[in-house]
Motif scaffolding. Structure first.
Motif, short mmCIF file in Angstrom:
data_model
loop_
_atom_site.label_atom_id
_atom_site.label_comp_id
_atom_site.label_asym_id
_atom_site.label_seq_id
_atom_site.Cartn_x
_atom_site.Cartn_y
_atom_site.Cartn_z
N PRO A 68 0.82 -1.22 0.00
CA PRO A 68 0.00 0.00 0.00
C PRO A 68 0.85 1.27 0.00
N SER A 69 1.96 1.26 0.74
CA SER A 69 2.82 2.43 0.79
C SER A 69 3.44 2.72 -0.57
N ILE A 70 3.92 1.68 -1.23
CA ILE A 70 4.52 1.85 -2.56
C ILE A 70 3.46 2.29 -3.57
N ALA A 71 2.26 1.72 -3.46
CA ALA A 71 1.19 2.09 -4.39
C ALA A 71 0.84 3.57 -4.24
N ALA A 72 0.82 4.09 -3.00
CA ALA A 72 0.53 5.50 -2.79
C ALA A 72 1.61 6.38 -3.40
N LEU A 73 2.88 5.97 -3.27
CA LEU A 73 3.97 6.75 -3.84
C LEU A 73 3.93 6.72 -5.37
N VAL A 74 3.61 5.55 -5.93
CA VAL A 74 3.50 5.46 -7.38
C VAL A 74 2.34 6.32 -7.88
N ALA A 75 1.23 6.31 -7.15
CA ALA A 75 0.09 7.15 -7.54
C ALA A 75 0.48 8.63 -7.49
N THR A 76 1.23 9.01 -6.47
CA THR A 76 1.69 10.40 -6.37
C THR A 76 2.60 10.75 -7.54
N LEU A 77 3.47 9.82 -7.90
CA LEU A 77 4.38 10.04 -9.03
C LEU A 77 3.59 10.23 -10.32
N VAL A 78 2.61 9.38 -10.54
CA VAL A 78 1.80 9.47 -11.77
C VAL A 78 1.04 10.79 -11.81
N ILE A 79 0.47 11.19 -10.67
CA ILE A 79 -0.27 12.45 -10.63
C ILE A 79 0.68 13.62 -10.89
N GLY A 80 1.87 13.58 -10.30
CA GLY A 80 2.84 14.65 -10.53
C GLY A 80 3.23 14.76 -11.98
N VAL A 81 3.50 13.62 -12.62
CA VAL A 81 3.84 13.63 -14.04
C VAL A 81 2.67 14.17 -14.85
N GLY A 82 1.47 13.76 -14.48
CA GLY A 82 0.29 14.26 -15.19
C GLY A 82 0.13 15.77 -15.09
N LEU A 83 0.41 16.32 -13.91
CA LEU A 83 0.32 17.78 -13.75
C LEU A 83 1.37 18.50 -14.59
N VAL A 84 2.58 17.94 -14.63
CA VAL A 84 3.63 18.55 -15.46
C VAL A 84 3.25 18.51 -16.93
N VAL A 85 2.75 17.35 -17.38
CA VAL A 85 2.34 17.22 -18.78
C VAL A 85 1.19 18.17 -19.09
N TYR A 86 0.24 18.27 -18.17
CA TYR A 86 -0.90 19.18 -18.40
C TYR A 86 -0.44 20.62 -18.47
N SER A 87 0.49 21.01 -17.61
CA SER A 87 0.98 22.38 -17.64
C SER A 87 1.66 22.69 -18.97
N GLU A 88 2.42 21.74 -19.49
CA GLU A 88 3.07 21.96 -20.79
C GLU A 88 2.04 22.01 -21.91
N CYS A 218 0.34 24.19 -11.77
CA CYS A 218 0.44 22.77 -12.08
C CYS A 218 1.89 22.33 -12.21
N LEU A 219 2.72 23.17 -12.83
CA LEU A 219 4.12 22.80 -13.02
C LEU A 219 4.86 22.70 -11.69
N LEU A 220 4.70 23.70 -10.83
CA LEU A 220 5.41 23.68 -9.55
C LEU A 220 4.96 22.52 -8.67
N LEU A 221 3.64 22.33 -8.58
CA LEU A 221 3.15 21.23 -7.75
C LEU A 221 3.55 19.89 -8.35
N GLY A 222 3.45 19.76 -9.67
CA GLY A 222 3.83 18.51 -10.32
C GLY A 222 5.29 18.16 -10.10
N LEU A 223 6.17 19.13 -10.23
CA LEU A 223 7.60 18.88 -10.01
C LEU A 223 7.86 18.48 -8.56
N TRP A 224 7.17 19.13 -7.63
CA TRP A 224 7.34 18.76 -6.22
C TRP A 224 6.90 17.31 -5.97
N LEU A 225 5.74 16.94 -6.50
CA LEU A 225 5.23 15.59 -6.28
C LEU A 225 6.14 14.54 -6.92
N VAL A 226 6.63 14.83 -8.12
CA VAL A 226 7.53 13.90 -8.80
C VAL A 226 8.82 13.74 -8.01
#
Length: 235
Positions: A68-88, A218-226
């Motif tokens: 569960p801990s790894i799944a939460a971190l992976v989900a955070t990583l995916v969301i962060g990447v998504g925010l960066v992509v959306y900002s671009e 979105c870019l700043l938050l996404g980079l932080w989450l990633v």
């Protein structure tokens, strides 16, 4: 967890699209009541998401390196990447819109652009005039920045309800994520005429700069989450 929730809550409260919609809500007839319905629905969404996560975890954070801990971190990583992509994507769309605009249309008769913007604003305002409290509540649900809320949910997996700090962090996140709306609502309650002029001016400014604001948030938050999730996954 506390710092992550603070940054996510700050990004949520500064996201321009809900702010622009809320200005129209509180500027309409019976706007204070409609604004209250908007805020309650907004808060209800945040609380419901947090509650579902806590029910899933039982109020206890999963052990480090557990599935569960790894799944939460992976989900955070995916969301962060998504925010960066959306900002671009948003940045390119905004840039493309500026470069492909018809120069003749921009250089048309004086006042054409202002009149078009005024007509659009008037049309949206007239729809809000006819809206009910339920409509305002539904609008709050639709305009919730769900990607950021999902990032908060993945962070809340680490919450330990046996410590009061976790309760304070969760309450602080919900209040921070709603703080801009609450401030505008209170402004309308205590100084309605002055507030309406100021808020409509704010909306006009956001209308011109919303793309830049969305890109930055979105870019700043996404980079932080990633960065955070990669550090914890590889640490």
């Amino acid at each position: 967890m506390v710092l992550d929730l603070l940054l996510i809550g700050l990004a949520v409260t500064l996201f321009p699209l809900p702010i622009m919609a809320f200005v129209l809500v509180v500027s309409a007839p019976r706007g204070v009541r409609k604004g209250l319905a908007f805020i309650l629905a907004w808060l209800a969404c945040l609380v419901a998401v947090m509650a579902m996560v806590l029910l899933f975890t039982g109020g206890q954070p999963p052990p480090p390196r557990s599935p569960p801990s790894i799944a939460a971190l992976v989900a955070t990583l995916v969301i962060g990447v998504g925010l960066v992509v959306y900002s671009e994507h948003r940045r390119r769309r905004s840039r493309r819109g500026r470069t492909t605009a018809d120069p003749d249309a921009r250089a048309g008769a004086p006042g054409d652009g202002a009149e078009g913007a005024e007509d659009t604003g008037s049309s949206m305002s007239s729809r809000m005039d006819e809206a009910t409290g339920w409509s305002a509540a539904a609008l709050a649900v639709l305009l919730q920045p769900w990607g950021m809320v999902a990032a908060a949910a993945a962070t809340v997996v680490q919450a330990d309800l046996s410590h009061g700090q976790s309760f304070l962090a969760l309450m602080g996140f919900c209040l921070l994520a709603t703080s801009t709306l609450l401030a505008m609502e209170l402004y309308m309650v205590f100084s309605p005429e002055k507030a309406q002029r100021a808020l409509l001016g704010l909306r006009a400014w956001l209308e011109r700069h919303k793309d830049q604001a969305i890109v930055v948030v979105c870019l700043l938050l996404g980079l932080w989450l990633v960065g955070r999730s990669l550090y914890q996954l590889t640490g």
